[in-house]
Design a protein around this motif. Sequence first.
Motif, PDB file in Angstrom:
ATOM      1  N   VAL A 123       5.584   3.973 -11.463  1.00 34.09           N
ATOM      2  CA  VAL A 123       6.659   3.944 -10.425  1.00 34.09           C
ATOM      3  C   VAL A 123       6.385   4.881  -9.296  1.00 34.09           C
ATOM      4  CG1 VAL A 123       9.050   4.406  -9.673  1.00 34.09           C
ATOM      5  CG2 VAL A 123       8.617   3.385 -12.066  1.00 34.09           C
ATOM      6  N   ILE A 124       5.599   5.938  -9.602  1.00 33.23           N
ATOM      7  CA  ILE A 124       5.326   7.173  -8.639  1.00 33.23           C
ATOM      8  C   ILE A 124       4.243   6.652  -7.899  1.00 33.23           C
ATOM      9  CG2 ILE A 124       4.605   9.351  -8.125  1.00 33.23           C
ATOM     10  CD1 ILE A 124       6.241   9.792 -10.535  1.00 33.23           C
ATOM     11  N   SER A 125       3.085   5.905  -8.341  1.00 35.44           N
ATOM     12  CA  SER A 125       1.867   5.254  -7.550  1.00 35.44           C
ATOM     13  C   SER A 125       2.607   4.219  -6.838  1.00 35.44           C
ATOM     14  CB  SER A 125       0.837   5.153  -8.497  1.00 35.44           C
ATOM     15  OG  SER A 125       1.168   4.434  -9.824  1.00 35.44           O
ATOM     16  N   LEU A 126       3.280   3.356  -7.355  1.00 38.42           N
ATOM     17  CA  LEU A 126       3.937   2.273  -6.698  1.00 38.42           C
ATOM     18  C   LEU A 126       4.699   2.416  -5.374  1.00 38.42           C
ATOM     19  CD1 LEU A 126       4.441  -0.840  -7.141  1.00 38.42           C
ATOM     20  CD2 LEU A 126       6.825  -0.351  -8.238  1.00 38.42           C
ATOM     21  N   VAL A 127       5.375   3.718  -5.444  1.00 38.14           N
ATOM     22  CA  VAL A 127       5.971   3.820  -4.176  1.00 38.14           C
ATOM     23  C   VAL A 127       5.007   4.342  -3.135  1.00 38.14           C
ATOM     24  CG1 VAL A 127       7.524   5.747  -3.118  1.00 38.14           C
ATOM     25  CG2 VAL A 127       8.187   4.577  -5.445  1.00 38.14           C
ATOM     26  N   ILE A 128       3.961   5.070  -3.637  1.00 38.69           N
ATOM     27  CA  ILE A 128       2.884   5.730  -2.713  1.00 38.69           C
ATOM     28  C   ILE A 128       1.975   4.508  -2.215  1.00 38.69           C
ATOM     29  CG2 ILE A 128       0.724   6.841  -2.424  1.00 38.69           C
ATOM     30  CD1 ILE A 128       1.934   8.805  -4.683  1.00 38.69           C
ATOM     31  N   ASP A 129       1.832   3.418  -3.079  1.00 36.28           N
ATOM     32  CA  ASP A 129       1.167   2.366  -2.804  1.00 36.28           C
ATOM     33  C   ASP A 129       2.068   1.362  -1.520  1.00 36.28           C
ATOM     34  OD1 ASP A 129      -1.220   3.117  -3.962  1.00 36.28           O
ATOM     35  OD2 ASP A 129      -0.497   1.935  -5.997  1.00 36.28           O
ATOM     36  N   ILE A 130       3.315   1.373  -1.931  1.00 34.59           N
ATOM     37  CA  ILE A 130       4.036   0.391  -1.142  1.00 34.59           C
ATOM     38  C   ILE A 130       4.064   1.170   0.414  1.00 34.59           C
ATOM     39  CG2 ILE A 130       6.526  -0.190  -0.466  1.00 34.59           C
ATOM     40  CD1 ILE A 130       6.724  -0.800  -3.517  1.00 34.59           C
ATOM     41  N   ALA A 131       4.025   2.508   0.489  1.00 34.74           N
ATOM     42  CA  ALA A 131       4.054   3.220   1.638  1.00 34.74           C
ATOM     43  C   ALA A 131       2.866   2.955   2.489  1.00 34.74           C
ATOM     44  CB  ALA A 131       4.115   4.495   1.380  1.00 34.74           C
ATOM     45  N   LEU A 132       1.656   2.830   1.742  1.00 33.57           N
ATOM     46  CA  LEU A 132       0.420   2.537   2.341  1.00 33.57           C
ATOM     47  C   LEU A 132       0.251   1.257   2.809  1.00 33.57           C
ATOM     48  CD1 LEU A 132      -2.257   4.236  -0.285  1.00 33.57           C
ATOM     49  CD2 LEU A 132      -1.924   4.885   2.056  1.00 33.57           C
ATOM     50  N   LEU A 133       0.963   0.282   1.985  1.00 30.16           N
ATOM     51  CA  LEU A 133       0.897  -1.162   2.505  1.00 30.16           C
ATOM     52  C   LEU A 133       1.474  -1.324   3.670  1.00 30.16           C
ATOM     53  CD1 LEU A 133       0.095  -3.929   0.869  1.00 30.16           C
ATOM     54  CD2 LEU A 133       2.558  -4.346   0.720  1.00 30.16           C
ATOM     55  N   PHE A 134       2.736  -0.637   3.884  1.00 32.43           N
ATOM     56  CA  PHE A 134       3.327  -0.774   5.326  1.00 32.43           C
ATOM     57  C   PHE A 134       2.427  -0.056   6.535  1.00 32.43           C
ATOM     58  CE2 PHE A 134       6.987  -1.727   2.633  1.00 32.43           C
ATOM     59  CZ  PHE A 134       7.600  -2.681   3.414  1.00 32.43           C
ATOM     60  N   TYR A 135       1.680   0.992   5.943  1.00 36.05           N
ATOM     61  CA  TYR A 135       0.906   1.682   6.899  1.00 36.05           C
ATOM     62  C   TYR A 135      -0.293   0.568   7.463  1.00 36.05           C
ATOM     63  CZ  TYR A 135      -2.845   4.693   8.607  1.00 36.05           C
ATOM     64  OH  TYR A 135      -3.692   5.510   9.349  1.00 36.05           O
ATOM     65  N   PHE A 136      -0.896  -0.055   6.246  1.00 35.78           N
ATOM     66  CA  PHE A 136      -2.015  -1.026   6.858  1.00 35.78           C
ATOM     67  C   PHE A 136      -1.210  -2.021   7.545  1.00 35.78           C
ATOM     68  CE2 PHE A 136      -4.383   1.571   3.662  1.00 35.78           C
ATOM     69  CZ  PHE A 136      -5.342   2.122   4.496  1.00 35.78           C
ATOM     70  N   ALA A 137      -0.132  -2.588   7.174  1.00 35.07           N
ATOM     71  CA  ALA A 137       0.422  -3.688   7.656  1.00 35.07           C
ATOM     72  C   ALA A 137       0.666  -3.408   9.245  1.00 35.07           C
ATOM     73  CB  ALA A 137       1.814  -4.168   7.023  1.00 35.07           C
TER      74      ALA A 137
END
Lengths: 263, 264
Positions: A123-137
Amino acid sequence: MKSVLNYFNIYRNFVSCSLTEELSFRLNFFLLLVVDAIFTLSALGTTFILFDHIPALGNWNRDQLQFFLVFMLIIDDFQGLVLSSNFWMLSTDLKAGNLDFTFLKPIHSFLPMFFRYLRPSSVISLVIDIALLFYFADKLHFTYVDYIALPFLLFLSVCLRFILEMAIALLMFWTTEGVGINFIRLQLQSLSRWPDLIYRGIAKKVLMTLLPVLLVGSAPMHFLFDHSKWHYILWLIVAVVVFAFILHLSWEKARIRYESASS
Amino acid sequence: MSNFKKWLETIRIGWSMVTAYRLNFFLLIIGPALVFYFIKVSLWSAVYTDKDMLINGYSLPQMLHYHAWALIVVLMAQSSNGVNLGEDIRFGRMSKYLIYPFNFWEFHTASFISFQTIQFVIAIFTLALLCFSDLVSLPSFSNLMIAFAYTSLVGIFWFSVQYTTGLLAFWLEETWTMRVMFQLLVNFLSGSIIPISFFPAWAQNYLQYTPFPSLTYTPINLFMGQMQGLHQGLITITISIVAMFFINTYIWRRGLRLFTAAGM
């Protein structure tokens, strides 16, 4: 309705047990987080270094490739959270005859077989990766349409990944020794972590149709980067439906194939 | 002499065990190396848009040669794992080694030698295939021997690390996390995917103080006939093996105090 509630309650207990178990071994929990962090950093680091020397990979630039990588990492996180541990347990249970108890339970065997063990640390890496996804989006100047389509596309990709992996895992009913099958799954995951544009010839055709692991990440990207390529989404939906049917058929065969190791 | 017989017998048993489950051996050990190689060939073939293109001094054929040799290095030096070792401790199977006249370290080292000889044969067979397919060109005989000897040394270092992570089972519920962590770091930092010379200058400076480049980048260069880096690599790997030996001895002594086996 009662049946749905029953399944929901069972799954809630699975979640609770897995969380308790994982938090009992805190160092292990911490190490799982470190593994996920190293995995993310090495994936992104590779593209950073690569794009220091080249302007584009196919027709994708650095931001597009990194968006794709983060999208794949999110799918990995979902899989790690919900499915992964169960594949390794299935291998052991098949050999030890523990599946007898699973088959005897008055619920669909898929639930305890594939969804019994969770890995809450994901869950923790999921939250970080979702934040990264929005950053790159944001870097790619996504429109509202893209942002709205994103969860739907992610859902389809996760569905296809889950279905494919469960279908492959069922091969363990034929081989009995399941570790090798689990390694096939891992290799297919590795192949799908690069976009379809790097593959050519028969390999690409096979990995896009017969064993469509490349569709998981590449199909949504083609649509998001160029809306005229909407046929990729249609392809993804068809793959989900077809392989769900194949999974159903495989399950029927696998059940008949099962021989209790304890009898 | 009697101990030598025990070593030979354990090595022979190791061969039987590996060859008894051939499909599993292929899927677990050779399959991942081949898939990794296929991905790298596909990636670099897509990166090079034309035949004459040079990226950081590498042409496409040179890059494909580099990764073909990387496959040989991985097969020869980076395939062993400490799964059984960790499980022996976790499930209490280690107790038998405490009373056997052939101890835990001896058994696992003999198993490693047995595994390594099989891997060596597979690497030679793969190399022959790559040569016939014109995917690699052999260096001079002396360079080839030096490269093989160096890669075998890397294999010993790899085993030492796997042995250490296995011993951590005295404290950890699962040791696969440590193995995966090490594997990920090696894949990224040793030049397995991208040659070290592609890394930014500051990263290359830092990396030269670590054993990572010596694990893949240096042996590949040796196989490609470039001898620079040999001395530094030899020193780094030898020091690392000696250090790992002392660390392993220390961990073993500390871990043994914690070890309990039920139901014996």
